[in-house]
Scaffold this motif. Structure first.
Motif, PDB file in Angstrom:
ATOM      1  N   ALA A   1       7.397  -2.759 -46.678  1.00  0.00           N
ATOM      2  CA  ALA A   1       7.525  -2.934 -48.035  1.00  0.00           C
ATOM      3  C   ALA A   1       6.757  -3.936 -48.174  1.00  0.00           C
ATOM      4  O   ALA A   1       6.392  -5.201 -49.334  1.00  0.00           O
ATOM      5  CB  ALA A   1       8.918  -3.596 -48.591  1.00  0.00           C
ATOM      6  N   GLY A   2       7.362  -4.801 -47.236  1.00  0.00           N
ATOM      7  CA  GLY A   2       6.027  -6.534 -46.994  1.00  0.00           C
ATOM      8  C   GLY A   2       6.651  -7.424 -47.717  1.00  0.00           C
ATOM      9  O   GLY A   2       7.485  -7.701 -47.569  1.00  0.00           O
TER      10      GLY A   2
ATOM     11  N   LEU B   1      16.410   2.773 -54.367  1.00  0.00           N
ATOM     12  CA  LEU B   1      16.215   2.709 -53.676  1.00  0.00           C
ATOM     13  C   LEU B   1      16.188   2.591 -52.058  1.00  0.00           C
ATOM     14  O   LEU B   1      16.824   0.881 -51.531  1.00  0.00           O
ATOM     15  CB  LEU B   1      14.735   1.713 -53.990  1.00  0.00           C
ATOM     16  N   VAL B   2      15.313   3.149 -50.565  1.00  0.00           N
ATOM     17  CA  VAL B   2      15.311   1.699 -49.470  1.00  0.00           C
ATOM     18  C   VAL B   2      14.553   1.566 -49.304  1.00  0.00           C
ATOM     19  O   VAL B   2      13.393   2.484 -48.867  1.00  0.00           O
ATOM     20  CB  VAL B   2      16.441   3.204 -48.365  1.00  0.00           C
ATOM     21  N   ALA B   3      14.333   0.558 -48.973  1.00  0.00           N
ATOM     22  CA  ALA B   3      13.039  -0.377 -48.603  1.00  0.00           C
ATOM     23  C   ALA B   3      13.425  -0.427 -47.243  1.00  0.00           C
ATOM     24  O   ALA B   3      14.481  -0.922 -46.860  1.00  0.00           O
ATOM     25  CB  ALA B   3      12.869  -1.466 -49.316  1.00  0.00           C
ATOM     26  N   VAL B   4      12.325  -0.375 -46.289  1.00  0.00           N
ATOM     27  CA  VAL B   4      12.118  -0.262 -44.814  1.00  0.00           C
ATOM     28  C   VAL B   4      11.016  -1.520 -44.004  1.00  0.00           C
ATOM     29  O   VAL B   4      10.033  -0.697 -44.189  1.00  0.00           O
ATOM     30  CB  VAL B   4      11.945   1.196 -44.602  1.00  0.00           C
ATOM     31  N   GLU B   5      11.240  -2.336 -43.648  1.00  0.00           N
ATOM     32  CA  GLU B   5       9.986  -3.261 -43.356  1.00  0.00           C
ATOM     33  C   GLU B   5      10.923  -4.002 -41.859  1.00  0.00           C
ATOM     34  O   GLU B   5      12.176  -4.408 -41.347  1.00  0.00           O
ATOM     35  CB  GLU B   5      10.253  -4.581 -43.729  1.00  0.00           C
TER      36      GLU B   5
ATOM     37  N   LEU C   1      12.572 -10.237 -49.089  1.00  0.00           N
ATOM     38  CA  LEU C   1      13.060  -8.683 -49.534  1.00  0.00           C
ATOM     39  C   LEU C   1      14.616  -8.980 -50.418  1.00  0.00           C
ATOM     40  O   LEU C   1      14.631  -9.121 -51.210  1.00  0.00           O
ATOM     41  CB  LEU C   1      12.637  -7.827 -49.212  1.00  0.00           C
ATOM     42  N   THR C   2      15.600  -9.257 -48.894  1.00  0.00           N
ATOM     43  CA  THR C   2      16.920  -8.947 -49.466  1.00  0.00           C
ATOM     44  C   THR C   2      17.384 -10.184 -50.981  1.00  0.00           C
ATOM     45  O   THR C   2      18.393 -10.008 -51.126  1.00  0.00           O
ATOM     46  CB  THR C   2      17.540  -9.256 -47.952  1.00  0.00           C
ATOM     47  N   ALA C   3      16.704 -11.500 -50.182  1.00  0.00           N
ATOM     48  CA  ALA C   3      16.483 -12.960 -51.235  1.00  0.00           C
ATOM     49  C   ALA C   3      16.021 -12.729 -52.425  1.00  0.00           C
ATOM     50  O   ALA C   3      16.980 -13.113 -54.134  1.00  0.00           O
ATOM     51  CB  ALA C   3      15.907 -13.738 -50.602  1.00  0.00           C
ATOM     52  N   ARG C   4      14.797 -12.009 -52.753  1.00  0.00           N
ATOM     53  CA  ARG C   4      14.277 -12.061 -53.930  1.00  0.00           C
ATOM     54  C   ARG C   4      15.176 -10.879 -54.747  1.00  0.00           C
ATOM     55  O   ARG C   4      15.039 -10.711 -55.738  1.00  0.00           O
ATOM     56  CB  ARG C   4      12.861 -11.416 -53.465  1.00  0.00           C
ATOM     57  N   PHE C   5      15.146  -9.917 -54.373  1.00  0.00           N
ATOM     58  CA  PHE C   5      15.383  -8.665 -54.955  1.00  0.00           C
ATOM     59  C   PHE C   5      17.377  -8.362 -55.062  1.00  0.00           C
ATOM     60  O   PHE C   5      17.516  -7.760 -53.775  1.00  0.00           O
ATOM     61  CB  PHE C   5      15.338  -7.322 -55.488  1.00  0.00           C
ATOM     62  N   ALA C   6      17.772  -8.864 -56.120  1.00  0.00           N
ATOM     63  CA  ALA C   6      19.496  -9.207 -56.026  1.00  0.00           C
ATOM     64  C   ALA C   6      19.939  -8.218 -57.206  1.00  0.00           C
ATOM     65  O   ALA C   6      19.870  -8.230 -58.226  1.00  0.00           O
ATOM     66  CB  ALA C   6      20.271 -10.110 -56.734  1.00  0.00           C
ATOM     67  N   ASP C   7      20.203  -6.852 -56.343  1.00  0.00           N
ATOM     68  CA  ASP C   7      19.666  -4.886 -57.156  1.00  0.00           C
ATOM     69  C   ASP C   7      20.232  -4.588 -56.615  1.00  0.00           C
ATOM     70  O   ASP C   7      20.515  -4.097 -55.365  1.00  0.00           O
ATOM     71  CB  ASP C   7      18.323  -4.974 -57.565  1.00  0.00           C
ATOM     72  N   PRO C   8      21.631  -4.016 -57.406  1.00  0.00           N
ATOM     73  CA  PRO C   8      22.284  -3.225 -56.337  1.00  0.00           C
ATOM     74  C   PRO C   8      21.805  -2.337 -56.047  1.00  0.00           C
ATOM     75  O   PRO C   8      22.613  -0.916 -55.724  1.00  0.00           O
ATOM     76  CB  PRO C   8      23.389  -3.009 -57.464  1.00  0.00           C
ATOM     77  N   ARG C   9      20.923  -1.167 -56.887  1.00  0.00           N
ATOM     78  CA  ARG C   9      19.894  -0.245 -56.275  1.00  0.00           C
ATOM     79  C   ARG C   9      19.245  -0.087 -55.385  1.00  0.00           C
ATOM     80  O   ARG C   9      19.212   1.024 -54.566  1.00  0.00           O
ATOM     81  CB  ARG C   9      19.467   0.085 -57.405  1.00  0.00           C
ATOM     82  N   LEU C  10      19.445  -1.625 -54.733  1.00  0.00           N
ATOM     83  CA  LEU C  10      18.205  -1.500 -53.512  1.00  0.00           C
ATOM     84  C   LEU C  10      18.781  -1.658 -52.546  1.00  0.00           C
ATOM     85  O   LEU C  10      19.911  -2.301 -51.941  1.00  0.00           O
ATOM     86  CB  LEU C  10      16.886  -2.946 -54.219  1.00  0.00           C
ATOM     87  N   GLN C  11      18.615  -1.239 -51.000  1.00  0.00           N
ATOM     88  CA  GLN C  11      18.959  -1.366 -49.714  1.00  0.00           C
ATOM     89  C   GLN C  11      17.476  -1.898 -49.379  1.00  0.00           C
ATOM     90  O   GLN C  11      17.217  -0.552 -48.605  1.00  0.00           O
ATOM     91  CB  GLN C  11      19.444   0.160 -49.257  1.00  0.00           C
TER      92      GLN C  11
ATOM     93  N   VAL D   1      16.097  -2.154 -45.716  1.00  0.00           N
ATOM     94  CA  VAL D   1      16.376  -2.165 -43.695  1.00  0.00           C
ATOM     95  C   VAL D   1      15.431  -2.870 -43.068  1.00  0.00           C
ATOM     96  O   VAL D   1      14.301  -2.522 -43.317  1.00  0.00           O
ATOM     97  CB  VAL D   1      16.286  -0.692 -44.149  1.00  0.00           C
ATOM     98  N   CYS D   2      15.996  -3.586 -41.641  1.00  0.00           N
ATOM     99  CA  CYS D   2      15.009  -3.992 -41.353  1.00  0.00           C
ATOM    100  C   CYS D   2      14.955  -3.271 -39.880  1.00  0.00           C
ATOM    101  O   CYS D   2      16.131  -3.330 -39.011  1.00  0.00           O
ATOM    102  CB  CYS D   2      15.384  -5.578 -41.006  1.00  0.00           C
ATOM    103  N   ASP D   3      13.988  -2.330 -39.901  1.00  0.00           N
ATOM    104  CA  ASP D   3      13.793  -1.163 -38.837  1.00  0.00           C
ATOM    105  C   ASP D   3      12.463  -0.616 -39.258  1.00  0.00           C
ATOM    106  O   ASP D   3      12.183  -0.902 -39.964  1.00  0.00           O
ATOM    107  CB  ASP D   3      15.242  -0.049 -38.967  1.00  0.00           C
ATOM    108  N   SER D   4      12.600   0.172 -38.148  1.00  0.00           N
ATOM    109  CA  SER D   4      10.934   0.455 -37.660  1.00  0.00           C
ATOM    110  C   SER D   4      10.979   2.152 -38.477  1.00  0.00           C
ATOM    111  O   SER D   4      11.581   2.670 -38.501  1.00  0.00           O
ATOM    112  CB  SER D   4      10.808   1.053 -36.247  1.00  0.00           C
TER     113      SER D   4
END
Ligand SMILES: C[S@@+](CC[C@H](N)C(=O)[O-])C[C@H]1O[C@@H](n2cnc3c(N)ncnc32)[C@H](O)[C@@H]1O
Length: 190
Positions: free
Chosen positions: A53-54, A72-76, A85-95, A97-100
């Motif tokens: 997700a960058g 939306l699951v965003a993997v970075e 990403l976590t700080a920018r998008f305070a949206d309950p639809r978004l998770q 994930v910091c992982d490969s």
């Protein structure tokens, strides 16, 4: 404008720290992101998954298009980018994930993505990691889902064709460098 400059700085930091993992010096242009996302029906999706997700240029556009009940699951893999990403998008639809991406299975709770968006720099990733991620993509996709891939060359086309019955390709010149966009489906009707 200030946020864009900050994002470019963060992106450059990530690139200088791990060039092969980031694979680009600039985030994708908004125009290229929009042209890629136009290849899928995001508003109808229950689950969208984003790999790599960058700084969130696609994440924001996906959230703008996603329905109120979509997820939306965003993997970075880069912890600082995941934090941004976590700080920018305070949206309950978004998770976020910091992982490969190779561990994607662990984060989908048995669900498959209606739309899977991949901005991973496949050509610069180590060969074993690249193969492991490419091999998991078909099983991560719902039967009638679509995988959207953005790359800076057509080199991944044979790998995608090996794994998907239908692969459509287009080029977006409005990006530095020009972007190759692929829409891949498990059935050949797409
Ligand atoms: C070319 S950048 C694209 C970033 C953003 N989506 C954009 O379009 O500007 C690739 C991103 O993939 C991330 N990445 C690389 N390998 C990864 C992996 N194995 N799992 C998850 N993310 C990864 C990098 O940290 C980087 O943020």
């Amino acid at each position: 404008m200030r946020q864009q400059l900050r994002d470019r700085g963060q992106f450059l930091r990530a690139f200088l720290t791990n060039p092969r993992q980031v694979g680009a010096v600039l985030p994708t242009s908004r125009r290229a992101v929009r042209e890629m996302l136009d290849l899928a029906d995001i508003p109808a999706a229950e689950l969208v998954v984003e790999l790599g997700a960058g700084t969130g240029v696609s994440t924001g556009e996906i959230l703008d298009r996603l329905g109120p009940d979509g997820r939306l699951v965003a993997v970075e893999v880069d912890p600082q980018l995941a934090e941004l990403l976590t700080a920018r998008f305070a949206d309950p639809r978004l998770q976020v994930v910091c992982d490969s991406a190779e561990n994607l299975d662990l984060h989908l709770g048995g669900k498959r993505a209606d739309v899977l968006v991949s901005a991973l720099p496949y050509t610069s990733l180590e060969a074993g990691l690249r193969r492991r991620i490419l091999d998991l993509l078909p099983a991560a996709l719902a039967p009638r889902g679509v995988l959207l891939v953005i790359q800076y060359s057509p080199l991944m086309l044979p790998e995608l064709r090996r794994r998907f019955a239908s692969v459509r390709q287009r080029i977006c010149p409005w990006n530095v460098p020009p972007a190759f966009l692929f829409a891949c489906r498990l059935d050949s009707g797409g």
